[in-house]
Design an enzyme around this catalytic site. Structure first.
Site, PDB file in Angstrom:
ATOM      1  N   ASP A  41       0.798  -1.216   0.000  1.00 10.77           N
ATOM      2  CA  ASP A  41       0.000   0.000   0.000  1.00 10.77           C
ATOM      3  C   ASP A  41       0.838   1.277   0.000  1.00 10.77           C
ATOM      4  O   ASP A  41       0.302   2.379   0.089  1.00 10.77           O
ATOM      5  CB  ASP A  41      -0.946   0.011   1.204  1.00 10.77           C
ATOM      6  CG  ASP A  41      -0.196   0.032   2.539  1.00 10.77           C
ATOM      7  OD1 ASP A  41       1.047  -0.130   2.530  1.00 10.77           O
ATOM      8  OD2 ASP A  41      -0.848   0.223   3.579  1.00 10.77           O
ATOM      9  N   ARG A  99      10.771  27.170   1.104  1.00  8.87           N
ATOM     10  CA  ARG A  99      10.171  28.381   0.524  1.00  8.87           C
ATOM     11  C   ARG A  99       8.952  28.843   1.313  1.00  8.87           C
ATOM     12  O   ARG A  99       8.540  29.991   1.180  1.00  8.87           O
ATOM     13  CB  ARG A  99       9.785  28.118  -0.937  1.00  8.87           C
ATOM     14  CG  ARG A  99      10.966  28.125  -1.888  1.00  8.87           C
ATOM     15  CD  ARG A  99      10.580  27.726  -3.300  1.00  8.87           C
ATOM     16  NE  ARG A  99      10.429  26.287  -3.421  1.00  8.87           N
ATOM     17  CZ  ARG A  99      10.243  25.649  -4.584  1.00  8.87           C
ATOM     18  NH1 ARG A  99      10.162  26.332  -5.703  1.00  8.87           N
ATOM     19  NH2 ARG A  99      10.124  24.342  -4.614  1.00  8.87           N
ATOM     20  N   ASP A 172      16.551  37.996  -8.871  1.00  4.79           N
ATOM     21  CA  ASP A 172      15.476  38.710  -8.176  1.00  4.79           C
ATOM     22  C   ASP A 172      16.055  39.426  -6.964  1.00  4.79           C
ATOM     23  O   ASP A 172      17.135  39.089  -6.478  1.00  4.79           O
ATOM     24  CB  ASP A 172      14.328  37.777  -7.772  1.00  4.79           C
ATOM     25  CG  ASP A 172      14.798  36.629  -6.885  1.00  4.79           C
ATOM     26  OD1 ASP A 172      15.506  36.887  -5.894  1.00  4.79           O
ATOM     27  OD2 ASP A 172      14.458  35.476  -7.194  1.00  4.79           O
ATOM     28  N   LYS A 195      11.835  41.556 -10.601  1.00  4.72           N
ATOM     29  CA  LYS A 195      10.781  40.803 -11.302  1.00  4.72           C
ATOM     30  C   LYS A 195       9.455  40.973 -10.589  1.00  4.72           C
ATOM     31  O   LYS A 195       9.395  41.238  -9.388  1.00  4.72           O
ATOM     32  CB  LYS A 195      11.149  39.315 -11.384  1.00  4.72           C
ATOM     33  CG  LYS A 195      11.085  38.576 -10.049  1.00  4.72           C
ATOM     34  CD  LYS A 195      11.419  37.107 -10.205  1.00  4.72           C
ATOM     35  CE  LYS A 195      11.345  36.393  -8.837  1.00  4.72           C
ATOM     36  NZ  LYS A 195      11.731  34.989  -8.919  1.00  4.72           N
ATOM     37  N   ARG A 197       5.856  38.729 -10.343  1.00  2.00           N
ATOM     38  CA  ARG A 197       5.249  37.439 -10.678  1.00  2.00           C
ATOM     39  C   ARG A 197       3.753  37.596 -10.952  1.00  2.00           C
ATOM     40  O   ARG A 197       3.065  38.323 -10.243  1.00  2.00           O
ATOM     41  CB  ARG A 197       5.442  36.440  -9.538  1.00  2.00           C
ATOM     42  CG  ARG A 197       6.857  35.901  -9.413  1.00  2.00           C
ATOM     43  CD  ARG A 197       6.871  34.682  -8.499  1.00  2.00           C
ATOM     44  NE  ARG A 197       8.211  34.164  -8.283  1.00  2.00           N
ATOM     45  CZ  ARG A 197       8.820  33.308  -9.076  1.00  2.00           C
ATOM     46  NH1 ARG A 197       8.209  32.900 -10.185  1.00  2.00           N
ATOM     47  NH2 ARG A 197      10.033  32.863  -8.791  1.00  2.00           N
ATOM     48  N   ASP A 221      21.840  32.200  -7.569  1.00  2.00           N
ATOM     49  CA  ASP A 221      20.553  31.898  -6.930  1.00  2.00           C
ATOM     50  C   ASP A 221      20.728  30.687  -6.029  1.00  2.00           C
ATOM     51  O   ASP A 221      21.751  29.989  -6.104  1.00  2.00           O
ATOM     52  CB  ASP A 221      19.481  31.639  -7.990  1.00  2.00           C
ATOM     53  CG  ASP A 221      18.080  32.053  -7.524  1.00  2.00           C
ATOM     54  OD1 ASP A 221      17.926  32.319  -6.319  1.00  2.00           O
ATOM     55  OD2 ASP A 221      17.163  32.096  -8.356  1.00  2.00           O
ATOM     56  N   ASP A 225      13.881  25.889  -9.987  1.00  2.00           N
ATOM     57  CA  ASP A 225      12.744  24.967 -10.026  1.00  2.00           C
ATOM     58  C   ASP A 225      12.318  24.778 -11.477  1.00  2.00           C
ATOM     59  O   ASP A 225      12.782  23.879 -12.163  1.00  2.00           O
ATOM     60  CB  ASP A 225      11.617  25.507  -9.157  1.00  2.00           C
ATOM     61  CG  ASP A 225      10.484  24.498  -8.959  1.00  2.00           C
ATOM     62  OD1 ASP A 225      10.489  23.452  -9.641  1.00  2.00           O
ATOM     63  OD2 ASP A 225       9.601  24.750  -8.130  1.00  2.00           O
ATOM     64  N   GLY A 228      12.101  29.344 -15.006  1.00  2.00           N
ATOM     65  CA  GLY A 228      11.504  30.492 -15.693  1.00  2.00           C
ATOM     66  C   GLY A 228      12.209  31.792 -15.373  1.00  2.00           C
ATOM     67  O   GLY A 228      12.499  32.597 -16.269  1.00  2.00           O
ATOM     68  N   THR A 229      12.531  32.020 -14.094  1.00  2.00           N
ATOM     69  CA  THR A 229      13.183  33.262 -13.689  1.00  2.00           C
ATOM     70  C   THR A 229      14.608  33.349 -14.212  1.00  2.00           C
ATOM     71  O   THR A 229      15.015  34.356 -14.801  1.00  2.00           O
ATOM     72  CB  THR A 229      13.189  33.393 -12.153  1.00  2.00           C
ATOM     73  OG1 THR A 229      11.842  33.440 -11.678  1.00  2.00           O
ATOM     74  CG2 THR A 229      13.912  34.660 -11.714  1.00  2.00           C
TER      75      THR A 229
END
Length: 314
Positions: A41, A99, A172, A195, A197, A221, A225, A228-229
């Site tokens: 399971d 985060r 950023d 930036k 969002r 950074d 993830d 995109g940034t």
């Protein structure tokens, strides 16, 4: 190792075994024997296959999704305590859920605090981690936290590139402190990206604050993830006249379509550590190992030595 101190035992979770093996090679110890039995399971059971009574136990496991990785670590801690380990340290190269470190809107959880509570409740004595998304997460714990920095492997790599007219940039404003530390250490200018969002993982607009014309740009950074940034920032730097753009980030989360975005953007190179196993196929990605950094920290903790001398920058 000091023979008068308790013996060291290092064990690995399922998805961080590669890191634990490197750490053990550096320490000169064998990776501990552990079994994770899985039921039909999806439930699983953790058991140590050797005695750890009176030992200093180090459990290596990053807590990236899925949540089985965190649950494995919690069960490993609990099993070690019940097996009479002298101390139990969680070695978490990538600390997931970081985060969510504050209430940024009404009626949301603070997942980083919850995870710290779970680790403490399981019985951890110490946490060794690297490049937390927010430094204040260290204060969520009531046990010692050794917060390491990937700068100790990134800085030598950057210096080996021998780039002229280099500038450090941040994709950023939230990463300005981290990028500024690199810029000060390397004695080069700092450039910021601002930036806005539209929603999580979607960047609406971005502008460059500073001069990148005819410069070799290094974007700094803590994690990537969906990319995109970082890719939007790289394209923007090149549009503003940069000679080249490289990016470095401690944690290669690299959710789809990140690898494709990095491959097709203006970045010359994307540099990560191996805190998370990167399984993508992007030819622009370079992976640097931080196993020696963690091994040296474990050695120093075991010998009751200071670890601050490892830090190039914070």
């Amino acid at each position: 190792m000091n023979s008068s101190l308790p013996p060291i035992k290092v064990f690995a979770g399922t998805k961080s075994r590669y890191m634990a093996e490197e750490i053990c090679n550096d320490l000169g110890v064998e990776l501990g024997k552990m079994n994770i039995q899985r039921f039909a399971d999806g439930e699983f059971e953790v058991s140590f296959e050797e005695s750890i009574r009176g030992c200093e136990v180090y459990l290596v496991q990053s807590t990236f999704p899925n949540s089985d990785n965190l649950m494995e670590l919690l069960l490993m801690i609990d099993a070690a305590r019940r097996a009479s380990a002298k101390t139990v340290a969680a070695v978490i190269p990538y600390f997931g859920w970081a985060r969510q470190d504050r209430k940024d809107k009404p009626r949301v959880s603070i997942a980083a605090k919850l995870v710290s509570n779970l680790l403490t409740a399981a019985g951890v004595d110490r946490v060794i981690t690297m490049d937390l998304h927010a430094d204040q997460i260290q204060g969520f714990f009531d046990v010692p936290v050794d917060h390491l920095y990937a700068s100790s492997v990134f800085i030598p790599y950057i210096q080996s590139l021998n780039l002229e007219d280099m500038v450090i940039a941040t994709p950023d404003v939230g990463g300005a402190k981290r990028a500024n530390s690199y810029a000060k250490y390397l004695n080069v200018p700092l450039v910021l990206c601002h930036k806005q969002r539209a929603k999580a993982n979607v960047v609406a607009t971005m502008t460059v604050i500073g001069d990148v014309k005819d410069k070799n740009v290094i974007l700094v950074d803590d994690m990537v993830d969906t990319a995109g940034t970082i890719t939007k920032a790289a394209d923007l730097m090149m549009a503003n006249g940069a000679k080249s753009v490289r990016a470095l980030a401690s944690h290669a989360i690299m959710s789809n379509p990140a690898s494709e975005r990095v491959q097709n953007c203006a970045l010359t190179e994307m540099i990560f550590t191996n805190s998370i196993p990167y399984t993508g196929s992007c030819t622009k990605c370079t992976i640097l190992s931080v196993a020696r950094l963690f091994a040296d920290t474990i050695r120093r903790v075991h010998n009751n030595e200071s670890i601050s001398s490892q830090y190039l920058i914070k």
